[in-house]
Scaffold this active site. Structure first.
Site: not given
Length: 319
Positions: A78, A180, A198, A208, A231-232
């Protein structure tokens, strides 16, 4: 497929790793220097950051050094080199960095460069701009000595080809649903800095960009008050300009833990049904070295390195 949920091997951390801790809503007492990083791989990131902080170095140098650790790890899917690609099989990277003076730099939709956090710092220090994207960011990186490399690993390519069989975009919370490393630090001189980097959501649409490279969303630093990172699912963070909100809530007198909780509750209020399905977590540090975190779902972890050692904590969750 390797995911962020895979625990870092304790042997890699040596004597610097202390037992797992548990975070409480009241937050934690202040110390400096201190560095905090999101997720399990934040432990190893903190080790490199701490080498700088413990010798009296600048928080900005520490957060960059820490962020480069997962960026350069091909096993991390990631961030950086090991990042999972978009739905066209291309790995695109986003990053930003911010110092104690309010200076900031950012890159988005950057391909072929292993360490976007260092490119972001160059943008901050060598240009009149804050953000460069796409081919422009790549051209700038190459002109400043960064090497063009293939980012798609064999493992990530295999995972992408398997995904193509159904092409379903349903990220799993705490696996593909977070994307992230955010890292914030307070140095011995009492100055704050932060970094965020990220490869974005796995199998995202081409082009994106999430919250990670956006100052005020994925990262914000105010040297008078504190710093925050997130994060998320970046779309949900962008909608509330999350990290700026956390810092402003600290300015109003809230503890770092309560500021993170209030920001998460803002997301919940806007779309309570969607909030049940995604992960968002905030991590905050104030000028006094007090810190805290809060997230939507169970499973968010963060690492904290002080003079007492390097510890991993569970973020308090709403659900």
């Amino acid at each position: 497929m390797t995911t962020r949920r895979k625990f870092i091997q304790l042997s890699a951390l040596g004597a610097s790793l202390l037992p797992f801790g548990k975070s409480f809503a009241k937050g934690h007492e202040g110390q400096k220097p201190i560095v905090l990083s999101t997720w399990n791989f934040g432990l190893q990131a903190n080790v490199d950051a701490w080498k700088i902080l413990s010798s009296g170095g600048r928080a900005l140098d520490a957060v960059e050094a820490g962020a480069r650790v997962p960026e350069g790890d091909p096993k991390e899917t990631s961030v950086g080199l090991g990042g999972l690609p978009d739905r066209e099989g291309k790995v695109t990277l986003d990053a930003c960095i911010m110092d104690e003076h309010g200076n900031c730099g950012s890159v988005a939709f950057l391909e072929h460069i292993v360490h976007p956090i260092s490119v972001a710092r160059k943008v901050m220090e060598k240009t009149p701009h804050v953000m460069l994207v796409g081919d422009g960011a790549l051209q700038f990186a190459l002109a400043n000595g960064f090497k063009k490399e293939k980012l798609l690993t064999k493992e990530s390519e295999k995972a992408w080809k398997e995904w193509l069989k159904k092409s379903e975009y349903k990220p799993v919370a705490n696996i593909e649903n977070h994307d992230t490393i955010g890292i914030i630090a307070l140095d011995a001189q009492g100055n704050l800095s932060g970094a965020c980097t990220t490869s974005g959501m796995a199998y995202k649409m081409r082009g994106r960009v999430g919250d990670s490279p956006i100052i005020g969303a994925g990262l914000y630093v105010d040297n008078e008050i504190g710093a925050a990172t997130s994060t998320g699912v970046g779309e949900e963070v962008i909608r509330i300009v999350g990290c700026h909100l956390v810092v402003e809530l600290m300015r109003q007198g809230n503890s770092p833990a309560d500021a993170c909780r209030l920001a998460v509750e803002r997301i919940l209020k806007k779309n309570p049904e969607k909030a049940k399905q995604v992960q968002v977590g905030f991590l905050a540090l104030n000028k006094n070295g007090e810190y805290g975190a809060y997230c939507l779902q169970k499973g968010f972890t963060y690492a904290v390195h002080t003079n007492d050692g390097n510890k991993l904590y569970d973020g308090v969750s709403h659900f």
